[in-house]
Design a protein around this motif. Structure first.
Motif, mmCIF file in Angstrom:
data_model
loop_
_atom_site.group_PDB
_atom_site.id
_atom_site.type_symbol
_atom_site.label_atom_id
_atom_site.label_comp_id
_atom_site.label_asym_id
_atom_site.label_seq_id
_atom_site.Cartn_x
_atom_site.Cartn_y
_atom_site.Cartn_z
ATOM 1 N N LEU A 40 0.829 -1.207 0.000
ATOM 2 C CA LEU A 40 0.000 0.000 0.000
ATOM 3 C C LEU A 40 0.862 1.255 0.000
ATOM 4 O O LEU A 40 0.579 2.224 -0.724
ATOM 5 C CB LEU A 40 -0.947 -0.004 1.202
ATOM 6 C CG LEU A 40 -2.016 -1.109 1.189
ATOM 7 C CD1 LEU A 40 -2.757 -1.129 2.520
ATOM 8 C CD2 LEU A 40 -2.975 -0.932 0.027
ATOM 9 N N LYS A 41 1.922 1.257 0.799
ATOM 10 C CA LYS A 41 2.820 2.411 0.866
ATOM 11 C C LYS A 41 3.497 2.652 -0.484
ATOM 12 O O LYS A 41 3.573 3.789 -0.951
ATOM 13 C CB LYS A 41 3.867 2.204 1.957
ATOM 14 C CG LYS A 41 4.735 3.415 2.193
ATOM 15 C CD LYS A 41 5.653 3.199 3.374
ATOM 16 C CE LYS A 41 6.470 4.460 3.635
ATOM 17 N NZ LYS A 41 7.331 4.283 4.814
ATOM 18 N N GLU A 42 3.964 1.579 -1.130
ATOM 19 C CA GLU A 42 4.588 1.702 -2.445
ATOM 20 C C GLU A 42 3.629 2.267 -3.480
ATOM 21 O O GLU A 42 4.047 2.915 -4.435
ATOM 22 C CB GLU A 42 5.097 0.335 -2.920
ATOM 23 C CG GLU A 42 6.304 -0.159 -2.171
ATOM 24 C CD GLU A 42 6.679 -1.590 -2.536
ATOM 25 O OE1 GLU A 42 5.996 -2.212 -3.396
ATOM 26 O OE2 GLU A 42 7.650 -2.094 -1.948
ATOM 27 N N ARG A 43 2.337 2.045 -3.285
ATOM 28 C CA ARG A 43 1.310 2.521 -4.216
ATOM 29 C C ARG A 43 0.777 3.905 -3.846
ATOM 30 O O ARG A 43 -0.196 4.375 -4.436
ATOM 31 C CB ARG A 43 0.189 1.501 -4.285
ATOM 32 C CG ARG A 43 0.678 0.197 -4.926
ATOM 33 C CD ARG A 43 -0.280 -0.950 -4.775
ATOM 34 N NE ARG A 43 -1.628 -0.633 -5.195
ATOM 35 C CZ ARG A 43 -2.702 -1.345 -4.849
ATOM 36 N NH1 ARG A 43 -2.568 -2.413 -4.086
ATOM 37 N NH2 ARG A 43 -3.889 -1.006 -5.260
ATOM 38 N N GLY A 44 1.401 4.562 -2.871
ATOM 39 C CA GLY A 44 1.053 5.940 -2.561
ATOM 40 C C GLY A 44 0.214 6.180 -1.329
ATOM 41 O O GLY A 44 -0.107 7.320 -1.002
ATOM 42 N N ALA A 45 -0.159 5.135 -0.620
ATOM 43 C CA ALA A 45 -0.968 5.323 0.591
ATOM 44 C C ALA A 45 -0.100 5.880 1.715
ATOM 45 O O ALA A 45 1.051 5.491 1.880
ATOM 46 C CB ALA A 45 -1.594 3.999 1.031
ATOM 47 N N GLU A 46 -0.664 6.803 2.459
ATOM 48 C CA GLU A 46 0.013 7.368 3.631
ATOM 49 C C GLU A 46 -0.631 6.916 4.928
ATOM 50 O O GLU A 46 -0.108 7.136 6.006
ATOM 51 C CB GLU A 46 0.018 8.895 3.545
ATOM 52 C CG GLU A 46 0.857 9.402 2.386
ATOM 53 C CD GLU A 46 0.881 10.915 2.284
ATOM 54 O OE1 GLU A 46 0.292 11.601 3.149
ATOM 55 O OE2 GLU A 46 1.494 11.410 1.323
ATOM 56 N N ILE A 47 -1.791 6.309 4.817
ATOM 57 C CA ILE A 47 -2.516 5.776 5.966
ATOM 58 C C ILE A 47 -3.196 4.490 5.508
ATOM 59 O O ILE A 47 -3.540 4.354 4.331
ATOM 60 C CB ILE A 47 -3.547 6.796 6.519
ATOM 61 C CG1 ILE A 47 -4.107 6.329 7.845
ATOM 62 C CG2 ILE A 47 -4.633 7.098 5.517
ATOM 63 C CD1 ILE A 47 -4.877 7.407 8.594
ATOM 64 N N ALA A 48 -3.333 3.553 6.403
ATOM 65 C CA ALA A 48 -3.981 2.285 6.052
ATOM 66 C C ALA A 48 -5.114 2.005 7.027
ATOM 67 O O ALA A 48 -5.047 2.379 8.197
ATOM 68 C CB ALA A 48 -2.969 1.138 6.097
ATOM 69 N N CYS A 49 -6.141 1.330 6.519
ATOM 70 C CA CYS A 49 -7.253 0.942 7.382
ATOM 71 C C CYS A 49 -7.614 -0.515 7.117
ATOM 72 O O CYS A 49 -7.320 -1.065 6.062
ATOM 73 C CB CYS A 49 -8.459 1.845 7.172
ATOM 74 S SG CYS A 49 -9.245 1.681 5.569
ATOM 75 N N VAL A 50 -8.224 -1.108 8.101
ATOM 76 C CA VAL A 50 -8.720 -2.473 7.995
ATOM 77 C C VAL A 50 -9.976 -2.562 8.859
ATOM 78 O O VAL A 50 -10.050 -1.939 9.908
ATOM 79 C CB VAL A 50 -7.646 -3.503 8.445
ATOM 80 C CG1 VAL A 50 -7.289 -3.347 9.906
ATOM 81 C CG2 VAL A 50 -8.083 -4.913 8.140
ATOM 82 N N GLY A 51 -10.956 -3.277 8.382
ATOM 83 C CA GLY A 51 -12.192 -3.425 9.144
ATOM 84 C C GLY A 51 -12.292 -4.812 9.755
ATOM 85 O O GLY A 51 -11.774 -5.780 9.206
ATOM 86 N N THR A 52 -12.945 -4.888 10.894
ATOM 87 C CA THR A 52 -13.182 -6.173 11.547
ATOM 88 C C THR A 52 -14.418 -6.062 12.421
ATOM 89 O O THR A 52 -14.912 -4.968 12.672
ATOM 90 C CB THR A 52 -11.952 -6.616 12.378
ATOM 91 O OG1 THR A 52 -12.155 -7.962 12.810
ATOM 92 C CG2 THR A 52 -11.716 -5.710 13.558
#
Length: 83
Positions: A40-52
């Protein structure tokens, strides 16, 4: 595991994923999430989320996400209708 990046938000999302309960506790989830976060970081994301889920059956997933550094939560509600 599905990974998505929303470039206009600079946000990456880790989609539905799981580790077989018989294989949990061996570092597979950690390796999977480290791969996902790097991707995700390599693809330009600066923040990540995940749902559960917030129920007891999702407690192992929540622990795994927290162990890799996810630490913010936004309470939510999903509504469903049988069609």
């Amino acid at each position: 595991m599905k990974l998505a990046v929303r470039p206009y938000e600079k946000r990456g999302e880790i989609g539905l994923n799981a580790v077989d309960p018989k294989l949990q506790g061996r570092g597979i989830g950690r390796a999977m999430y480290e791969f996902a976060l790097n991707n995700l970081k390599e693809r330009g994301a600066e923040i990540a989320c995940v749902g559960t889920g917030g129920d007891a059956s999702h407690a192992p997933a929540r622990r795994a996400y927290q162990a890799i550094g996810f630490d913010k939560a936004i309470p939510g509600l999903h509504l469903f209708k049988v069609l």
